[in-house]
Design an enzyme around this catalytic site. Sequence first.
Site, PDB file in Angstrom:
ATOM      1  N   ARG A 151     -35.616  64.985   0.501  1.00 22.95           N
ATOM      2  CA  ARG A 151     -36.647  64.042   0.913  1.00 22.95           C
ATOM      3  C   ARG A 151     -37.461  64.710   2.010  1.00 22.95           C
ATOM      4  NH1 ARG A 151     -31.791  60.978   0.685  1.00 22.95           N
ATOM      5  NH2 ARG A 151     -31.811  59.356  -0.941  1.00 22.95           N
ATOM      6  N   LYS A 188     -30.124  58.830   3.536  1.00 22.09           N
ATOM      7  CA  LYS A 188     -30.098  57.389   3.750  1.00 22.09           C
ATOM      8  C   LYS A 188     -28.681  56.930   4.063  1.00 22.09           C
ATOM      9  CE  LYS A 188     -34.127  56.250   0.919  1.00 22.09           C
ATOM     10  NZ  LYS A 188     -34.630  55.465  -0.228  1.00 22.09           N
ATOM     11  N   HIS A 256     -42.405  64.037  -2.799  1.00 21.04           N
ATOM     12  CA  HIS A 256     -41.450  63.376  -3.689  1.00 21.04           C
ATOM     13  C   HIS A 256     -41.598  63.860  -5.124  1.00 21.04           C
ATOM     14  CE1 HIS A 256     -38.455  60.593  -2.332  1.00 21.04           C
ATOM     15  NE2 HIS A 256     -38.498  59.921  -3.460  1.00 21.04           N
ATOM     16  N   ARG A 259     -39.231  66.606  -5.383  1.00 22.42           N
ATOM     17  CA  ARG A 259     -37.851  66.074  -5.473  1.00 22.42           C
ATOM     18  C   ARG A 259     -37.580  65.590  -6.900  1.00 22.42           C
ATOM     19  NH1 ARG A 259     -33.509  63.649  -2.595  1.00 22.42           N
ATOM     20  NH2 ARG A 259     -33.011  61.506  -3.179  1.00 22.42           N
ATOM     21  N   HIS A 282     -27.863  60.136  -3.757  1.00 24.34           N
ATOM     22  CA  HIS A 282     -27.938  58.752  -4.204  1.00 24.34           C
ATOM     23  C   HIS A 282     -26.580  58.073  -4.044  1.00 24.34           C
ATOM     24  CE1 HIS A 282     -31.621  59.464  -7.045  1.00 24.34           C
ATOM     25  NE2 HIS A 282     -31.971  59.254  -5.795  1.00 24.34           N
ATOM     26  N   TYR A 291     -33.704  59.579 -14.253  1.00 18.03           N
ATOM     27  CA  TYR A 291     -34.059  60.929 -14.668  1.00 18.03           C
ATOM     28  C   TYR A 291     -33.623  61.225 -16.096  1.00 18.03           C
ATOM     29  CZ  TYR A 291     -35.233  61.514  -9.823  1.00 18.03           C
ATOM     30  OH  TYR A 291     -35.813  61.359  -8.598  1.00 18.03           O
TER      31      TYR A 291
END
Length: 313
Positions: A151, A188, A256, A259, A282, A291
């Site tokens: 990110r 995150k 992004h 990414r 994730h 994806y």
Amino acid sequence: MDKVDAPDDWATRYLTELATQRQLSAHTVAAYRRDLAELATLAGHGDWTRLTHFDIRRFAAKLHAGGQSARSIARKLSGWRGFYEWLALHTSLAANPVDGVRAPKRPKTLPKALAVDDAVQLMEANPRGHAEPFELCNRAMFELLYSSGLRVSELAGLDVSWQDPRAGGQPSLGWFDPQAGEVVVTGKGNKMRRVPVGGPAREALAAWLAVRPAARDGSAALFLSARDTRISPRVVQSRLKQHALRAGTPVHVHPHVLRHSFASHLLQSSGDLRAVQELLGHASITSTQVYTALDFQHLAAVYDKAHPRAKVK
């Protein structure tokens, strides 16, 4: 409890309260006015209090059939719901008819990813001749974004090496480990993860570190702005956009996109969804499964282009 004499005044009084008591902007109040006017039209300008839950559902379905987006309908339902909450304070309204009415599901939009050839062209579009330090910085950043699927906030938070907080500095949120060929990042949920760095990215990082000046803000930031302070995500985005334009990339490129390209290309080659999940950071496999749709799009495009019986006559 104040009484409102005429139903036609309800919307006007509500909008006045939004503007004067809640001090919403004129633009926002105008949007509420348009939404209430549309509700009045759908209801045939009848008594607001006579509308039911089923009426509102029918109106939402009519808007959807008329081509309005799920996002637009959701916004209107939110505005109508707020109006009825206010109306309940001034009338004997038994229940809010908008409660429980949901907008149509928004179609899932797949993340944009570059074709492999376009990604390679973007990475190899380097300035000719002697590269300036900022150009070496840019190349290292872009290579790392695509190499490791970071990110942009994770990239901007990287230090040149791990900083020991016991030495009096700020603890590192992320850093480059050249011996291991990895970057450590904080994603995150404050979760740290290690991500491999590819050969071209390691070479670009080494070239940048050889000329990187000391940061003027006293930080150990890996990537620096024109003022030699820690780079911001917005500056990374701006530099990548300009680089992609010069490289002739056929689509708009932002961090992004790299990414997404990292994840899509890795999945195409490996088929290992769990590995891609770990590399992206994730928390849920569901976030990574998008994806697989990208991968299917790639396969479908190859089929349509190459199979002799793919095209309809």
